[in-house]
Each structure stands twice: as C-alpha cells, then as structure tokens.
Design a protein around this motif. Structure first.
Motif, PDB file in Angstrom:
ATOM      1  N   LEU A 132       0.829  -1.205   0.000  1.00 42.50           N
ATOM      2  CA  LEU A 132       0.000   0.000   0.000  1.00 42.50           C
ATOM      3  C   LEU A 132       0.861   1.252   0.000  1.00 42.50           C
ATOM      4  CD1 LEU A 132      -2.920   1.240   0.475  1.00 42.50           C
ATOM      5  CD2 LEU A 132      -2.395   1.091   2.920  1.00 42.50           C
ATOM      6  N   LEU A 133       0.417   2.254  -0.751  1.00 39.98           N
ATOM      7  CA  LEU A 133       0.979   3.605  -0.689  1.00 39.98           C
ATOM      8  C   LEU A 133      -0.063   4.523  -0.072  1.00 39.98           C
ATOM      9  CD1 LEU A 133       3.017   5.873  -1.473  1.00 39.98           C
ATOM     10  CD2 LEU A 133       1.790   6.031  -3.659  1.00 39.98           C
ATOM     11  N   THR A 134       0.343   5.284   0.932  1.00 42.94           N
ATOM     12  CA  THR A 134      -0.566   6.255   1.551  1.00 42.94           C
ATOM     13  C   THR A 134      -0.010   7.663   1.359  1.00 42.94           C
ATOM     14  OG1 THR A 134       0.504   6.185   3.732  1.00 42.94           O
ATOM     15  CG2 THR A 134      -1.232   4.578   3.313  1.00 42.94           C
ATOM     16  N   LEU A 135      -0.898   8.579   1.029  1.00 46.14           N
ATOM     17  CA  LEU A 135      -0.569   9.999   0.928  1.00 46.14           C
ATOM     18  C   LEU A 135      -1.532  10.791   1.795  1.00 46.14           C
ATOM     19  CD1 LEU A 135       0.061  10.289  -2.936  1.00 46.14           C
ATOM     20  CD2 LEU A 135       1.782  10.115  -1.133  1.00 46.14           C
ATOM     21  N   GLU A 136      -1.276  12.090   1.934  1.00 41.21           N
ATOM     22  CA  GLU A 136      -2.092  12.955   2.791  1.00 41.21           C
ATOM     23  C   GLU A 136      -2.350  14.272   2.075  1.00 41.21           C
ATOM     24  OE1 GLU A 136      -1.612  15.049   7.209  1.00 41.21           O
ATOM     25  OE2 GLU A 136      -0.573  13.152   6.787  1.00 41.21           O
ATOM     26  N   ASN A 137      -3.617  14.683   2.039  1.00 40.71           N
ATOM     27  CA  ASN A 137      -4.006  15.913   1.349  1.00 40.71           C
ATOM     28  C   ASN A 137      -5.197  16.546   2.082  1.00 40.71           C
ATOM     29  OD1 ASN A 137      -3.956  17.843  -0.679  1.00 40.71           O
ATOM     30  ND2 ASN A 137      -5.117  16.639  -2.151  1.00 40.71           N
ATOM     31  N   GLU A 150      -1.324  12.015  -9.592  1.00 37.40           N
ATOM     32  CA  GLU A 150      -1.521  11.089 -10.704  1.00 37.40           C
ATOM     33  C   GLU A 150      -0.273  10.250 -10.940  1.00 37.40           C
ATOM     34  OE1 GLU A 150      -3.419   8.938 -13.410  1.00 37.40           O
ATOM     35  OE2 GLU A 150      -4.363  10.523 -12.215  1.00 37.40           O
ATOM     36  N   ALA A 151       0.897  10.875 -10.887  1.00 37.20           N
ATOM     37  CA  ALA A 151       2.151  10.145 -11.108  1.00 37.20           C
ATOM     38  C   ALA A 151       2.405   9.130  -9.992  1.00 37.20           C
ATOM     39  CB  ALA A 151       3.314  11.125 -11.214  1.00 37.20           C
ATOM     40  N   ALA A 152       2.152   9.537  -8.741  1.00 34.33           N
ATOM     41  CA  ALA A 152       2.418   8.646  -7.607  1.00 34.33           C
ATOM     42  C   ALA A 152       1.473   7.451  -7.605  1.00 34.33           C
ATOM     43  CB  ALA A 152       2.294   9.423  -6.300  1.00 34.33           C
ATOM     44  N   THR A 153       0.197   7.678  -7.865  1.00 33.15           N
ATOM     45  CA  THR A 153      -0.748   6.563  -7.861  1.00 33.15           C
ATOM     46  C   THR A 153      -0.536   5.651  -9.069  1.00 33.15           C
ATOM     47  OG1 THR A 153      -2.422   8.016  -8.863  1.00 33.15           O
ATOM     48  CG2 THR A 153      -2.475   7.744  -6.467  1.00 33.15           C
ATOM     49  N   ALA A 162      -1.999  -1.003  -3.666  1.00 33.74           N
ATOM     50  CA  ALA A 162      -3.215  -0.218  -3.470  1.00 33.74           C
ATOM     51  C   ALA A 162      -2.828   1.176  -3.004  1.00 33.74           C
ATOM     52  CB  ALA A 162      -4.118  -0.896  -2.445  1.00 33.74           C
ATOM     53  N   THR A 163      -3.776   2.116  -3.051  1.00 28.06           N
ATOM     54  CA  THR A 163      -3.494   3.497  -2.641  1.00 28.06           C
ATOM     55  C   THR A 163      -4.578   3.981  -1.686  1.00 28.06           C
ATOM     56  OG1 THR A 163      -4.656   4.312  -4.615  1.00 28.06           O
ATOM     57  CG2 THR A 163      -2.258   4.091  -4.750  1.00 28.06           C
ATOM     58  N   HIS A 164      -4.138   4.655  -0.638  1.00 26.13           N
ATOM     59  CA  HIS A 164      -5.059   5.231   0.343  1.00 26.13           C
ATOM     60  C   HIS A 164      -4.680   6.682   0.581  1.00 26.13           C
ATOM     61  CE1 HIS A 164      -7.621   5.802   3.815  1.00 26.13           C
ATOM     62  NE2 HIS A 164      -6.569   6.185   4.534  1.00 26.13           N
ATOM     63  N   LEU A 165      -5.685   7.534   0.668  1.00 28.61           N
ATOM     64  CA  LEU A 165      -5.469   8.950   0.967  1.00 28.61           C
ATOM     65  C   LEU A 165      -6.044   9.285   2.333  1.00 28.61           C
ATOM     66  CD1 LEU A 165      -4.566  11.796  -0.049  1.00 28.61           C
ATOM     67  CD2 LEU A 165      -6.948  12.135  -0.739  1.00 28.61           C
ATOM     68  N   ASP A 166      -5.183   9.830   3.204  1.00 31.91           N
ATOM     69  CA  ASP A 166      -5.678  10.473   4.412  1.00 31.91           C
ATOM     70  C   ASP A 166      -6.174  11.850   3.975  1.00 31.91           C
ATOM     71  OD1 ASP A 166      -6.181  11.724   6.792  1.00 31.91           O
ATOM     72  OD2 ASP A 166      -4.166  11.481   7.619  1.00 31.91           O
ATOM     73  N   GLY A 167      -7.466  11.936   3.751  1.00 27.92           N
ATOM     74  CA  GLY A 167      -8.077  13.173   3.280  1.00 27.92           C
ATOM     75  C   GLY A 167      -8.799  13.898   4.391  1.00 27.92           C
ATOM     76  N   CYS A 185     -10.538  12.579  -5.300  1.00 24.30           N
ATOM     77  CA  CYS A 185     -10.565  11.199  -4.798  1.00 24.30           C
ATOM     78  C   CYS A 185     -10.319  10.156  -5.878  1.00 24.30           C
ATOM     79  CB  CYS A 185     -11.922  10.922  -4.143  1.00 24.30           C
ATOM     80  SG  CYS A 185     -12.221  11.844  -2.615  1.00 24.30           S
ATOM     81  N   THR A 186     -10.588  10.488  -7.131  1.00 26.30           N
ATOM     82  CA  THR A 186     -10.542   9.501  -8.209  1.00 26.30           C
ATOM     83  C   THR A 186      -9.236   8.717  -8.283  1.00 26.30           C
ATOM     84  OG1 THR A 186     -12.185  10.632  -9.581  1.00 26.30           O
ATOM     85  CG2 THR A 186     -10.588   9.258 -10.726  1.00 26.30           C
ATOM     86  N   PRO A 187      -8.046   9.328  -8.096  1.00 23.78           N
ATOM     87  CA  PRO A 187      -6.808   8.540  -8.255  1.00 23.78           C
ATOM     88  C   PRO A 187      -6.604   7.458  -7.199  1.00 23.78           C
ATOM     89  CG  PRO A 187      -6.381  10.900  -8.469  1.00 23.78           C
ATOM     90  CD  PRO A 187      -7.755  10.753  -7.911  1.00 23.78           C
ATOM     91  N   PHE A 188      -7.343   7.517  -6.087  1.00 23.03           N
ATOM     92  CA  PHE A 188      -7.078   6.630  -4.948  1.00 23.03           C
ATOM     93  C   PHE A 188      -8.110   5.514  -4.851  1.00 23.03           C
ATOM     94  CE2 PHE A 188      -5.203  10.716  -3.965  1.00 23.03           C
ATOM     95  CZ  PHE A 188      -3.937  10.368  -3.506  1.00 23.03           C
TER      96      PHE A 188
END
Length: 337
Positions: A132-137, A150-153, A162-167, A185-188
């Motif tokens: 999993l890759l997690t990012l924060e925005n 977009e590049a990271a996902t 998989a990708t998860h965003l702490d939004g 939200c679409t990229p995640f």
C-alpha cells in the motif's frame, strides 16, 4: 476565547444543531439507521466511489483502511511526517502487525517518486510484503499537486500497490483549488474524509472505496470497537457539513493569509509557511521562552498550537476581527523590552 490550536475545535452551527435534532435514528450496527445510510450514499456519490462507511474518528477510519488493505507481515509506504505514521498511536503496527516504511516528506508534502519505487520490496521471504501507498491531502495545510498525485498513484499501480489517501482536510484542498471531491478522490482506491475539523461537525469521518473493500472494512470497524448504535445525529451533522460548509472554507484560508501577513511584520517572528488554513512560525528572538508567549496569549484569551512546532490554524469560529486582535496581542508581547 480565540482558539487557533486547530480546526478541530469548531462547534456545530445552530442550523447544524437543528438538523441533528431532527435526524431519524435507528441502530447502525444492524444497518438500519437511516441518517447514517443517507450520509454514506451521499458521500459515496460525491466522491465517485461505490460505497462508504461511517466512523467516529479519522484515526479509526485510517486504521481500518490499513487493516483492510494489508495483512500481518505486510508493509505500507508512508510519509515520515504523515499523520497516519506519527500521530495515530502506531495503530497499524500495534493492532495489525503492519510494518510502516516511512519516507521523508518533501517540503510540499510529496514523497519523491524515486524513493517510493526504491522502497517497494521484492517478492522474497526476507522482506515484508509491500502492499500500500498512503498519501495525505492537505499536508500541513498544503494541497498536493494533481499532477504529482496522478504520477504517484500510477507508480503504485505499476507495482501492484493499493493506494489510500488520508483526506482529513480534503475539503480545504477542494476549496483552495476549485476541484470537486470526486476529482481529488478519483486517483485513490480509498479515502478517509473527516467532518469534525474545519467543516464543523462535532465528530465523524467517512471511509470511501469499492463495495467489497467497504464490507471488509465494516468487519474491521467492529473488531476495533467502531460499531455505533443510534448515531444518526452525528451522521446528519456530517452530511450538513459536507453539503453546506465546504465552500466557506475559502474564508478560513483568507483569514490565514491575513494572519500570516500580520505576523510577518512583527520583529521576533518569522513566518515559515502559510497554506490553506495553517500558519507556521519560528521565533527569532534568542532569549524567547515559547512557554512564556503561550502563557501571555492564554492570559489574553488566545490559544495557539504546540510548543514544539508553533502553528496557528484558522477556522469558521474565528473572525477577521479575531485575527487582527491576535496580531496586535502578539505584537505587544514582542515589543516588551
């Protein structure tokens, strides 16, 4: 009291209180609280995801996302300064046996793509399995660049992650950029959205994603004690916040800009960053004891952020007049001998 410690201190408006009072209730563990069901359908539609699940807190929502994406012995890639890594009690490791693989964040909150790629482990019994890759925005108030996301996902998908965003503050990102929640939200694969910060709800976060993922998350929510009963009052508050209090976040950003400009004029303070509703500062007077400044402000009914990282957070419950008063009072402090 002018409270700039965080946007978590916001209180429900009178209109929100009325919506809470009128909310129809059921038992959400049985799946029959109509207000919760309506919120989940509403936010799933707004984010473009198939399903959603209501949680009491963002920490629990993020934890359940990690538990649902990963198994024991798996790892997730995360920012060294990310909330899910530093500020959520180590829950993924403690409760899920999930190993974090932290990467130092760049100043803008991104994780360098080359470092993400280097962190992905080969399939080998010696290594934890990278899942999993997690990012924060937003990250410390900063909006992640859409091109970077977009590049990271895309990179994550190339490695089967998989990708998860702490939004938690994705509403601030939407207000700052004019982008829709769906676009952000679409990229995640999954996103955790908090309603109890600048949006003003008293509690509550929502996790969105694919229908089968949300069913897995529902079981984990029960395991970690997140099943709630007649919780429609909170769900109604969250839906009201998302429907009515998203656009006004731009006013909080304007307050932060005004605060940063005012503080920058004070001899003894350097504004190190201002983004969306957050202002970070450093104190440049060598003999200054930050605890003394905090006590000075508190005695004048002003509360500010942690001593280790001086931070001012604007929100719906402070006015432009309050901002001007904070600048004046801080200026008075630094003018003392």
């Amino acid at each position: 009291m002018i409270d700039l410690r965080s946007d978590t201190v916001t209180r429900p408006s009178e209109a929100m209180r009325q919506v809470m009072f009128d909310a129809p209730l059921g038992d959400d563990v049985w799946g029959d609280d109509p207000s919760v069901a309506h919120l989940e359908a509403y936010i799933a539609e707004r984010t473009g995801k198939a399903a959603a699940l209501f949680f009491p807190s963002g920490t629990q929502s993020n934890l359940v996302a990690l538990l649902s994406h990963c198994q024991r012995g798996d790892e997730y890639i995360v920012g060294q300064q990310a909330h899910t890594y530093r500020m959520e009690g180590g829950g993924a490791a403690v409760l899920g046996g999930i190993q974090p693989q932290p990467i130092e964040n760049e100043a803008d909150g991104t994780l360098p793509l080359k470092k993400i790629e280097a962190a992905v482990k080969p399939i080998d019994p010696h290594f934890a399995r990278t899942r999993l890759l997690t990012l924060e925005n937003t990250f410390h108030g900063q909006v992640l660049d859409a091109g970077y996301v977009e590049a990271a996902t895309t990179l994550a998908r190339r490695f089967g992650l998989a990708t998860h965003l702490d939004g938690a503050r994705i509403g601030n990102a939407a207000a700052a950029t004019g982008a829709s929640l769906k676009a952000l939200c679409t990229p995640f694969d999954t996103i955790s959205i908090c309603c109890s910060k600048g949006l003003g709800a008293p509690a509550g976060s929502v996790l969105v994603g694919a229908a089968d993922f949300i069913e897995t998350a529902r079981r984990w929510r029960k395991v970690v004690g997140g099943g709630m009963r007649q919780v429609g009052m909170l769900a109604a508050a969250c839906e009201y916040a998302l429907e009515h209090q998203l656009t006004p976040l731009v006013e909080d950003h304007a307050k932060a800009e005004r605060l940063a400009a005012g503080l920058a004029e004070i001899d003894g303070i350097t504004v190190t960053a201002q983004a969306t509703n957050m202002v970070f500062v450093e104190f440049t007077r060598p003999a200054l004891d930050p605890a003394d400044l905090h006590a000075w402000l508190k005695a004048r009914d002003i509360l500010v952020g942690a001593l280790y990282a001086p931070r001012f957070v604007t929100h719906r419950d402070v006015s432009m007049g309050d901002i001007d008063r904070v600048v004046d009072v801080v200026g008075e402090y630094f003018k003392r001998g």
